[in-house]
Write an enzyme that holds these catalytic residues in place. Structure first.
Site, PDB file in Angstrom:
ATOM      1  N   HIS A  30      -0.017  10.634  -5.297  1.00  0.00           N
ATOM      2  CA  HIS A  30      -0.038   9.596  -4.261  1.00  0.00           C
ATOM      3  C   HIS A  30       0.952   9.975  -3.158  1.00  0.00           C
ATOM      4  O   HIS A  30       2.134  10.232  -3.423  1.00  0.00           O
ATOM      5  CB  HIS A  30       0.345   8.263  -4.911  1.00  0.00           C
TER       6      HIS A  30
ATOM      7  N   SER B 178       3.844   8.805  -7.296  1.00  0.00           N
ATOM      8  CA  SER B 178       4.101   8.763  -5.860  1.00  0.00           C
ATOM      9  C   SER B 178       5.224   9.723  -5.504  1.00  0.00           C
ATOM     10  O   SER B 178       6.366   9.561  -5.940  1.00  0.00           O
ATOM     11  CB  SER B 178       4.486   7.345  -5.439  1.00  0.00           C
TER      12      SER B 178
ATOM     13  N   ASP C 145       0.031  -0.509  -6.425  1.00  0.00           N
ATOM     14  CA  ASP C 145       1.104   0.347  -5.927  1.00  0.00           C
ATOM     15  C   ASP C 145       2.366  -0.475  -5.683  1.00  0.00           C
ATOM     16  O   ASP C 145       2.386  -1.353  -4.823  1.00  0.00           O
ATOM     17  CB  ASP C 145       0.625   0.994  -4.612  1.00  0.00           C
TER      18      ASP C 145
ATOM     19  N   MET D 231      -1.080  -3.771  -2.745  1.00  0.00           N
ATOM     20  CA  MET D 231       0.371  -3.536  -2.732  1.00  0.00           C
ATOM     21  C   MET D 231       1.052  -4.596  -3.601  1.00  0.00           C
ATOM     22  O   MET D 231       0.871  -5.793  -3.383  1.00  0.00           O
ATOM     23  CB  MET D 231       0.931  -3.633  -1.307  1.00  0.00           C
TER      24      MET D 231
ATOM     25  N   HIS E  85      -1.789   7.490   1.392  1.00  0.00           N
ATOM     26  CA  HIS E  85      -1.604   6.069   1.676  1.00  0.00           C
ATOM     27  C   HIS E  85      -0.917   5.962   3.030  1.00  0.00           C
ATOM     28  O   HIS E  85       0.301   6.175   3.135  1.00  0.00           O
ATOM     29  CB  HIS E  85      -0.768   5.458   0.535  1.00  0.00           C
TER      30      HIS E  85
ATOM     31  N   MET F 119       0.691   4.128   5.807  1.00  0.00           N
ATOM     32  CA  MET F 119       1.339   2.885   6.244  1.00  0.00           C
ATOM     33  C   MET F 119       1.739   3.090   7.698  1.00  0.00           C
ATOM     34  O   MET F 119       2.919   3.243   8.037  1.00  0.00           O
ATOM     35  CB  MET F 119       2.556   2.602   5.346  1.00  0.00           C
TER      36      MET F 119
ATOM     37  N   MET G 179       4.605   7.029   6.249  1.00  0.00           N
ATOM     38  CA  MET G 179       5.200   5.861   6.932  1.00  0.00           C
ATOM     39  C   MET G 179       5.617   6.250   8.347  1.00  0.00           C
ATOM     40  O   MET G 179       6.197   7.313   8.550  1.00  0.00           O
ATOM     41  CB  MET G 179       6.433   5.398   6.160  1.00  0.00           C
TER      42      MET G 179
ATOM     43  N   ASP H 105       2.719   8.863   0.306  1.00  0.00           N
ATOM     44  CA  ASP H 105       3.056   7.729   1.164  1.00  0.00           C
ATOM     45  C   ASP H 105       3.472   8.191   2.552  1.00  0.00           C
ATOM     46  O   ASP H 105       4.502   8.846   2.710  1.00  0.00           O
ATOM     47  CB  ASP H 105       4.203   6.931   0.530  1.00  0.00           C
TER      48      ASP H 105
HETATM   49  C1  DX5 Z   1       5.827   1.792  -1.098  1.00  0.00           C
HETATM   50  C2  DX5 Z   1       4.886   2.912  -1.478  1.00  0.00           C
HETATM   51  C3  DX5 Z   1       4.809   3.179  -2.911  1.00  0.00           C
HETATM   52  C4  DX5 Z   1       6.112   3.602  -3.553  1.00  0.00           C
HETATM   53  C5  DX5 Z   1       6.063   3.152  -4.976  1.00  0.00           C
HETATM   54  O1  DX5 Z   1       5.653   1.494   0.233  1.00  0.00           O
HETATM   55  O2  DX5 Z   1       3.571   2.612  -1.023  1.00  0.00           O
HETATM   56  O3  DX5 Z   1       3.789   4.144  -3.210  1.00  0.00           O
HETATM   57  O4  DX5 Z   1       6.328   4.985  -3.531  1.00  0.00           O
HETATM   58  O5  DX5 Z   1       7.298   3.397  -5.536  1.00  0.00           O
HETATM   59  P1  DX5 Z   1       7.746   2.650  -6.878  1.00  0.00           P
HETATM   60  O6  DX5 Z   1       6.743   3.042  -7.934  1.00  0.00           O
HETATM   61  O7  DX5 Z   1       9.091   3.193  -7.120  1.00  0.00           O
HETATM   62  O8  DX5 Z   1       7.711   1.171  -6.596  1.00  0.00           O
HETATM   63 ZN    ZN Z   2       1.941   3.976  -1.710  1.00  0.00          ZN
END
Ligand code: DX5
Ligand code: ZN
Length: 238
Positions: free
Chosen positions: A45, A20, A187, A149, A78, A80, A49, A47
């Site tokens: 991956h 990620s 994840d 998650m 991903h 969010m 947000m 993320d």
């Molecule tokens: C959290 C993200 C994850 C995050 C995981 O909201 O969706 O993808 O980057 O990070 P680690 O592996 O450090 O928990």
């Molecule tokens: Zn993620």
């Protein structure tokens, strides 16, 4: 055009490791991507947000476009975000290979997943730790991937929530029972300590942020996670 996740059907046996990017050093993104690519990452991956669905803001299609220029890795976006429909086209044009949206997000419906597939990329649905499995009911026939998650979304570096294992187990049972062409991704808080357990529960794709990018040796960390996950397929289930 058939996408990578589709080609992997039916359920394949290689563990897919998806670092990620959230935990990377964004001042040297190109080097960070090259580092995990050289270490054998299968997917990257991404993320996204929005500061509404989760209490944090990360990056959007512009950065995904730059990432696309830096790698041929499968880009696993991903989202969010609330109302992701407004952004789908931008992420596809930026180069995402998969778009995963949250079942809990405002504006997400079966139509959102159909739109993602119609745009020519793989479609994923994600559920938060507190969300029951029946939230997946509208989506089983519409997705290539289910993202479980295993932390509360919004931040990297949190601890793995153990209840997620049972969720993965139950999703995996249904996928196998009905022979569904769906990958399970997990994840949050994934690392060497739980890679074998999540793989053995049925996860195909292991997302790992801090345990890879923040490791002293990212390449070794990725290999250790992969080896631990693969070992669970050959050793008896604990
Ligand atoms: C959290 C993200 C994850 C995050 C995981 O909201 O969706 O993808 O980057 O990070 P680690 O592996 O450090 O928990
Ligand atoms: Zn993620």
């Amino acid at each position: 055009m058939e996408s990578q996740a589709s080609k992997q059907r039916p359920r394949q046996h290689k563990t897919l490791i998806a670092p990620s990017l959230l935990s990377a050093n964004f001042l040297c993104l190109k080097e960070e991507i090259a580092k995990v690519e050289a270490a054998g990452a299968d997917w990257l991956h991404l993320d996204v947000m929005d500061g509404h669905f989760v209490p944090n803001i990360s990056y959007g299609p512009m950065i995904v476009g730059f990432v696309r220029q830096a790698t041929d890795l499968y880009l696993d976006a991903h989202l969010m975000v609330e109302y992701p429909e407004n952004l789908l086209d931008a992420f596809v044009r930026a180069g995402a290979d998969n778009i995963t949206v949250h079942a809990e997000a405002e504006g997400v419906s079966a139509n959102t997943l159909k739109t993602i597939r119609n745009l020519g990329v793989d479609a994923g649905i994600s559920i938060n730790p507190e969300t029951p499995l029946d939230a997946l009911d509208p989506y089983w026939d519409l997705v290539d991937l289910i993202l479980v998650m295993s932390v509360h979304p919004g931040f990297g570096g949190q601890s793995f929530i153990e209840d997620s294992l049972e969720k993965v187990n139950r999703i995996s049972e249904r996928i196998q029972r009905d022979k569904l062409p769906i990958l399970i991704e997990i994840d949050g808080g994934i690392g060497i300590d739980n890679a074998a357990r999540v793989r053995s529960a049925g996860a195909d794709v292991l997302v790992a942020g801090s345990s890879i990018f923040r490791a002293a040796d990212s390449s070794a960390a990725l290999s250790e996670i992969r080896n631990a996950a693969d070992s669970s397929l050959t050793s008896p289930k604990k």
